[in-house]
Design an enzyme around this catalytic site. Structure first.
Site, mmCIF file in Angstrom:
data_model
loop_
_atom_site.group_PDB
_atom_site.id
_atom_site.type_symbol
_atom_site.label_atom_id
_atom_site.label_comp_id
_atom_site.label_asym_id
_atom_site.label_seq_id
_atom_site.Cartn_x
_atom_site.Cartn_y
_atom_site.Cartn_z
ATOM 1 N N GLU A 59 20.112 -10.988 8.589
ATOM 2 C CA GLU A 59 21.403 -11.527 8.167
ATOM 3 C C GLU A 59 22.055 -12.435 9.196
ATOM 4 O O GLU A 59 22.877 -13.278 8.863
ATOM 5 C CB GLU A 59 22.357 -10.372 7.816
ATOM 6 N N LYS A 99 18.030 -0.049 8.225
ATOM 7 C CA LYS A 99 17.348 0.266 9.475
ATOM 8 C C LYS A 99 17.154 1.779 9.590
ATOM 9 O O LYS A 99 18.016 2.548 9.155
ATOM 10 C CB LYS A 99 18.181 -0.201 10.677
ATOM 11 N N LYS A 118 27.030 -15.410 17.121
ATOM 12 C CA LYS A 118 26.786 -14.437 16.046
ATOM 13 C C LYS A 118 27.708 -13.237 16.230
ATOM 14 O O LYS A 118 27.682 -12.573 17.252
ATOM 15 C CB LYS A 118 25.325 -13.988 16.073
ATOM 16 N N ASP A 145 25.320 -3.688 12.308
ATOM 17 C CA ASP A 145 24.238 -4.080 11.398
ATOM 18 C C ASP A 145 23.471 -2.846 10.941
ATOM 19 O O ASP A 145 22.651 -2.300 11.671
ATOM 20 C CB ASP A 145 23.299 -5.062 12.111
ATOM 21 N N ASP A 194 25.347 -6.114 18.148
ATOM 22 C CA ASP A 194 24.855 -7.248 17.375
ATOM 23 C C ASP A 194 25.873 -8.378 17.289
ATOM 24 O O ASP A 194 25.595 -9.411 16.704
ATOM 25 C CB ASP A 194 24.432 -6.798 15.970
ATOM 26 N N ARG A 244 20.962 -14.924 10.985
ATOM 27 C CA ARG A 244 20.699 -16.353 10.811
ATOM 28 C C ARG A 244 21.433 -16.906 9.589
ATOM 29 O O ARG A 244 21.710 -18.104 9.518
ATOM 30 C CB ARG A 244 19.203 -16.610 10.727
ATOM 31 N N ASP A 265 18.032 -7.477 6.487
ATOM 32 C CA ASP A 265 18.191 -7.225 7.921
ATOM 33 C C ASP A 265 17.967 -8.490 8.740
ATOM 34 O O ASP A 265 17.981 -8.444 9.969
ATOM 35 C CB ASP A 265 17.221 -6.117 8.362
#
Length: 457
Positions: free
Chosen positions: A309, A235, A223, A228, A246, A311, A307
């Site tokens: 995202e 967030k 990933k 993010d 992230d 996956r 949020d």
């Protein structure tokens, strides 16, 4: 920064390893007793010679029971001893793994000094007898790469910079690399990667690195969400503070790739590394809660939280990976807060339907002090990721089993691979620990490296 052992010379200083309340070596004389040295974990006693110069040191190992509470016991010595070269003047007790101890010393030298001058540990160790020094140095070099990538803030580690890091590694190890960027993602059927990253100034992309042409096939998917914001499901500030990490999954697979190449593992392995690199930003063209999204695999996804995202971008990469039917498909991702609530920052959960693969990984994780914990692909939870108006839901409500439902979501896109393994990592050490500075850290890579000979045999 290149992790390395000191060359064996006659000028290196002796370091005696002393368990708690163990008799002291004759060389220590009465000095250690007068200094109050008892051998408790991490304790150091410097020994003078007859002229007041340094002649060696004692290092406390503590007790066998106490050692279970700490990894990388010798890392404390690396940070506490004066600069110079040292060799072990006594054997490690049988309850301390020599490879782990020596690797810990190497890892203690890491410092992230891109923006602020600093220096790592300056006490170097002569590789102890019986350890594979070259292999440990290669593993540490891969770990240093992972840490550097995670620690670099998003203004210098966006999708383009992550691509460049992958290109630099490919050049170093002789790998081939292709990158699909921006609107080309739609033309080549990577709609979810494009959707998540399209609102950012730094275009989304899919990095595809390959190395080796014989042996079993291994695909690593990492990933690469370089920052993010949470998207339109923004967030709060406190939750956004660490979001440079992230892309920890991408950093981990690049570090692992370096380990595989430098240890020679890729000579009999067909390796492919896929990194969907995006920034989840807010703009007029950002994807929205409630949108139904198309995927490479053809499955539709109801996006109930922007949020969630990670996956989504992983889904397209996993679908591509599965098309080639690899022997083993592995994803690394800083995916869910649920995993941290369950197991804390030090123990990533992993998911695998194949018991033999899972057992080999769990055993290797314990051996190399890279802890992992198996969690179930719990099939009765499948309905939780199946909404009414689309094939899948990326953020099922209820707040329970969040790491499991995320893993189940990913498994839908990995169908076709021989075996699928998913690691939900944190990629961060909240405080400094032996062998691990505060900040970015690799998780699961060393365990998988150690398990691969058995898993792919």
């Amino acid at each position: 920064m290149s992790p390395e052992f000191a060359p064996p010379t006659d000028t290196s200083l002796p370091l005696w390893l002393i368990a708690k309340d163990q008799p002291l070596p004759e060389e220590a004389g009465n000095w250690a007793k007068a200094s109050g040295f008892t051998g408790k974990a991490g304790e150091i006693c410097l020994l003078p010679d007859g002229e007041g110069n340094l002649s060696g040191a004692l290092f406390g190992l503590g007790t066998e029971a106490g050692s279970r509470r700490d990894r990388f016991v010798l890392a404390r010595a690396a940070g506490g001893l004066p600069a110079g070269d040292w060799h072990l003047a006594s054997d490690l007790p049988d309850w301390i793994n020599a490879d782990e101890a020596a690797l810990g010393w190497l890892l203690a030298a890491y410092r992230f000094d891109r923006y602020k001058a600093g220096s790592g540990a300056k006490a170097r160790l002569v590789a102890p007898a019986g350890v594979d020094a070259a292999r440990l140095q290669a593993i540490a070099a891969g770990e240093f790469l992972t840490r550097d990538l995670i620690n670099t803030p998003a203004n210098d580690m966006g999708p383009a910079a992550l691509e460049q890091a992958a290109r630099d590694l490919a050049g170093e190890i002789g790998a081939a690399i292709t990158v699909t960027t921006g609107e080309a993602l739609l033309a080549q059927n990577f709609p979810l990667i494009h959707t998540v990253g399209r609102a950012a100034a730094d275009a989304p992309r899919l990095i595809d690195l390959t190395l080796g042409d014989t042996g079993p096939t291994l695909v690593l998917v990492g990933k690469g969400v370089c920052f993010d914001t949470g998207g339109l499901n923004l967030k709060p500030g406190a939750s956004m503070a660490l979001m440079k990490k992230d892309m920890g999954g991408a950093a981990t697979v690049l570090g692992l790739t370096k380990m595989l190449a430098l240890t020679g593992a890729t000579k009999n392995l067909r390796l492919r590394v896929l990194i969907p690199a995006v920034e989840n930003s807010v703009a007029g063209n950002a994807f929205r809660p409630g949108d139904v999204l198309q995927s490479r695999k053809g499955l539709t996804v109801e996006n109930n939280n922007t949020d969630a995202e990670g996956r989504l971008v992983l889904a397209d990469a996993l679908a591509l990976a599965a098309e080639s039917q690899p022997d083993l498909l592995v994803s690394f991702a800083t995916l869910t807060g649920a995993a941290r609530v369950a197991l804390g920052p030090d123990i990533p959960p992993f998911y695998c339907d194949d018991d033999a693969t899972a057992s080999a990984l769990q055993s290797a994780a314990m051996t190399v002090a890279d802890p992992l914990w198996r969690m179930p692909f719990w099939n009765p939870y499948e309905p939780l990721i199946e909404p009414e108006i689309a094939d899948l839901d990326n953020a099922p409500g209820g707040g329970m089993a969040g790491s499991i439902t995320a893993a189940l979501f990913l498994r839908r896109f990995a169908e076709g691979a021989g075996r699928y393994l998913h690691l939900d990592i944190y990629g961060w050490s909240p405080k400094a620990q032996p062998g691990r500075t505060k900040g970015g850290t690799g998780q699961g890579a060393r365990a998988l490296l150690a398990a691969l000979p058995q898993v792919l045999s």
